[in-house]
Design a protein around this motif. Sequence first.
Motif, mmCIF file in Angstrom:
data_model
loop_
_atom_site.group_PDB
_atom_site.id
_atom_site.type_symbol
_atom_site.label_atom_id
_atom_site.label_comp_id
_atom_site.label_asym_id
_atom_site.label_seq_id
_atom_site.Cartn_x
_atom_site.Cartn_y
_atom_site.Cartn_z
ATOM 1 N N MET A 3 0.843 -1.179 0.000
ATOM 2 C CA MET A 3 0.000 0.000 0.000
ATOM 3 C C MET A 3 0.893 1.249 0.000
ATOM 4 O O MET A 3 1.830 1.346 0.779
ATOM 5 C CB MET A 3 -0.894 -0.006 1.233
ATOM 6 C CG MET A 3 -1.819 1.160 1.284
ATOM 7 S SD MET A 3 -3.008 0.935 2.606
ATOM 8 C CE MET A 3 -2.791 2.440 3.463
ATOM 9 N N LEU A 4 0.589 2.162 -0.859
ATOM 10 C CA LEU A 4 1.350 3.395 -0.987
ATOM 11 C C LEU A 4 0.751 4.474 -0.078
ATOM 12 O O LEU A 4 -0.460 4.684 -0.078
ATOM 13 C CB LEU A 4 1.318 3.861 -2.450
ATOM 14 C CG LEU A 4 2.088 5.121 -2.774
ATOM 15 C CD1 LEU A 4 3.580 4.892 -2.562
ATOM 16 C CD2 LEU A 4 1.821 5.522 -4.201
ATOM 17 N N ILE A 5 1.581 5.130 0.693
ATOM 18 C CA ILE A 5 1.133 6.233 1.548
ATOM 19 C C ILE A 5 1.278 7.524 0.760
ATOM 20 O O ILE A 5 2.366 7.840 0.262
ATOM 21 C CB ILE A 5 1.948 6.292 2.846
ATOM 22 C CG1 ILE A 5 1.719 5.014 3.651
ATOM 23 C CG2 ILE A 5 1.575 7.521 3.657
ATOM 24 C CD1 ILE A 5 2.538 4.909 4.899
ATOM 25 N N THR A 6 0.189 8.260 0.656
ATOM 26 C CA THR A 6 0.173 9.491 -0.131
ATOM 27 C C THR A 6 0.329 10.720 0.764
ATOM 28 O O THR A 6 0.240 10.623 1.994
ATOM 29 C CB THR A 6 -1.144 9.620 -0.917
ATOM 30 O OG1 THR A 6 -2.213 9.804 0.029
ATOM 31 C CG2 THR A 6 -1.401 8.385 -1.766
ATOM 32 N N ALA A 7 0.516 11.866 0.142
ATOM 33 C CA ALA A 7 0.587 13.127 0.879
ATOM 34 C C ALA A 7 -0.718 13.386 1.621
ATOM 35 O O ALA A 7 -0.707 13.923 2.736
ATOM 36 C CB ALA A 7 0.899 14.275 -0.070
ATOM 37 N N LEU A 8 -1.835 12.988 1.041
ATOM 38 C CA LEU A 8 -3.129 13.157 1.720
ATOM 39 C C LEU A 8 -3.208 12.294 2.975
ATOM 40 O O LEU A 8 -3.774 12.712 3.988
ATOM 41 C CB LEU A 8 -4.285 12.826 0.777
ATOM 42 C CG LEU A 8 -4.493 13.805 -0.375
ATOM 43 C CD1 LEU A 8 -5.598 13.315 -1.302
ATOM 44 C CD2 LEU A 8 -4.823 15.185 0.153
ATOM 45 N N ASP A 9 -2.634 11.094 2.917
ATOM 46 C CA ASP A 9 -2.598 10.229 4.097
ATOM 47 C C ASP A 9 -1.803 10.889 5.227
ATOM 48 O O ASP A 9 -2.218 10.868 6.392
ATOM 49 C CB ASP A 9 -1.974 8.869 3.768
ATOM 50 C CG ASP A 9 -2.810 8.047 2.817
ATOM 51 O OD1 ASP A 9 -4.052 8.163 2.833
ATOM 52 O OD2 ASP A 9 -2.209 7.272 2.039
ATOM 53 N N ILE A 10 -0.674 11.482 4.872
ATOM 54 C CA ILE A 10 0.158 12.158 5.868
ATOM 55 C C ILE A 10 -0.577 13.352 6.461
ATOM 56 O O ILE A 10 -0.553 13.573 7.667
ATOM 57 C CB ILE A 10 1.509 12.568 5.259
ATOM 58 C CG1 ILE A 10 2.313 11.314 4.895
ATOM 59 C CG2 ILE A 10 2.293 13.463 6.213
ATOM 60 C CD1 ILE A 10 3.569 11.581 4.116
ATOM 61 N N GLN A 11 -1.266 14.123 5.627
ATOM 62 C CA GLN A 11 -2.045 15.257 6.121
ATOM 63 C C GLN A 11 -3.130 14.777 7.080
ATOM 64 O O GLN A 11 -3.370 15.407 8.116
ATOM 65 C CB GLN A 11 -2.661 16.021 4.953
ATOM 66 C CG GLN A 11 -1.657 16.794 4.140
ATOM 67 C CD GLN A 11 -2.270 17.443 2.914
ATOM 68 O OE1 GLN A 11 -3.491 17.466 2.742
ATOM 69 N NE2 GLN A 11 -1.428 17.956 2.043
ATOM 70 N N ASP A 12 -3.774 13.668 6.753
ATOM 71 C CA ASP A 12 -4.805 13.115 7.641
ATOM 72 C C ASP A 12 -4.207 12.680 8.976
ATOM 73 O O ASP A 12 -4.818 12.873 10.029
ATOM 74 C CB ASP A 12 -5.516 11.934 6.980
ATOM 75 C CG ASP A 12 -6.450 12.350 5.861
ATOM 76 O OD1 ASP A 12 -6.811 13.551 5.789
ATOM 77 O OD2 ASP A 12 -6.819 11.478 5.048
ATOM 78 N N MET A 13 -3.008 12.092 8.942
ATOM 79 C CA MET A 13 -2.335 11.684 10.178
ATOM 80 C C MET A 13 -2.051 12.897 11.056
ATOM 81 O O MET A 13 -2.259 12.862 12.275
ATOM 82 C CB MET A 13 -1.023 10.960 9.858
ATOM 83 C CG MET A 13 -1.179 9.613 9.252
ATOM 84 S SD MET A 13 0.466 8.947 8.860
ATOM 85 C CE MET A 13 0.042 7.729 7.638
ATOM 86 N N ILE A 14 -1.579 13.965 10.437
ATOM 87 C CA ILE A 14 -1.264 15.180 11.187
ATOM 88 C C ILE A 14 -2.543 15.802 11.742
ATOM 89 O O ILE A 14 -2.590 16.220 12.902
ATOM 90 C CB ILE A 14 -0.492 16.180 10.311
ATOM 91 C CG1 ILE A 14 0.873 15.586 9.959
ATOM 92 C CG2 ILE A 14 -0.341 17.529 11.007
ATOM 93 C CD1 ILE A 14 1.610 16.318 8.873
ATOM 94 N N ARG A 15 -3.583 15.873 10.932
ATOM 95 C CA ARG A 15 -4.866 16.426 11.417
ATOM 96 C C ARG A 15 -5.400 15.611 12.589
ATOM 97 O O ARG A 15 -5.925 16.158 13.557
ATOM 98 C CB ARG A 15 -5.885 16.473 10.282
ATOM 99 C CG ARG A 15 -5.671 17.625 9.344
ATOM 100 C CD ARG A 15 -6.836 17.787 8.373
ATOM 101 N NE ARG A 15 -6.431 18.654 7.305
ATOM 102 C CZ ARG A 15 -6.033 18.260 6.099
ATOM 103 N NH1 ARG A 15 -6.041 16.983 5.779
ATOM 104 N NH2 ARG A 15 -5.666 19.127 5.188
ATOM 105 N N HIS A 16 -5.268 14.279 12.506
ATOM 106 C CA HIS A 16 -5.722 13.431 13.612
ATOM 107 C C HIS A 16 -4.914 13.734 14.862
ATOM 108 O O HIS A 16 -5.471 13.895 15.948
ATOM 109 C CB HIS A 16 -5.599 11.947 13.243
ATOM 110 C CG HIS A 16 -6.047 11.050 14.349
ATOM 111 N ND1 HIS A 16 -5.182 10.566 15.290
ATOM 112 C CD2 HIS A 16 -7.273 10.588 14.651
ATOM 113 C CE1 HIS A 16 -5.863 9.822 16.147
ATOM 114 N NE2 HIS A 16 -7.131 9.818 15.784
ATOM 115 N N TRP A 17 -3.604 13.835 14.709
ATOM 116 C CA TRP A 17 -2.743 14.124 15.855
ATOM 117 C C TRP A 17 -3.099 15.482 16.461
ATOM 118 O O TRP A 17 -3.179 15.615 17.678
ATOM 119 C CB TRP A 17 -1.277 14.100 15.418
ATOM 120 C CG TRP A 17 -0.311 14.239 16.546
ATOM 121 C CD1 TRP A 17 0.071 13.277 17.437
ATOM 122 C CD2 TRP A 17 0.402 15.423 16.907
ATOM 123 N NE1 TRP A 17 0.981 13.780 18.326
ATOM 124 C CE2 TRP A 17 1.207 15.100 18.018
ATOM 125 C CE3 TRP A 17 0.449 16.708 16.402
ATOM 126 C CZ2 TRP A 17 2.033 16.032 18.630
ATOM 127 C CZ3 TRP A 17 1.282 17.629 17.009
ATOM 128 C CH2 TRP A 17 2.057 17.287 18.112
#
Length: 93
Positions: free
Chosen positions: A1-15
């Motif tokens: 599974m490829l992690i995208t920039a949107l995935d990283i943004q979602d991780m940061i927003r969750h944090w």
Amino acid sequence: MLITALDIQDMIRHWLSTPTNAYLGAGYGNSAKELIATPQAAGLADEFIKKLLTDVPLLQTLPPGTVNVYGINTPPDQMRLVLEVAGNEFTLS
């Protein structure tokens, strides 16, 4: 599974939306309220970034200087705090 920039943004927003210690037995989460209420000279911005990098280890793969916290003066007498990760801005206050 490829992690995208949107995935990283979602991780940061969750944090950012999770207060520290919100999960039982885990220190995961941010302490932005402390950062906002403390003078910049206290060095909490560096601690804030270290906590983010610890809680979201994927961010440790980014080049040094990619994760930053800074303030923008807004008239008449306020400051907007911003978390910047790889060119993406997240407002803290």
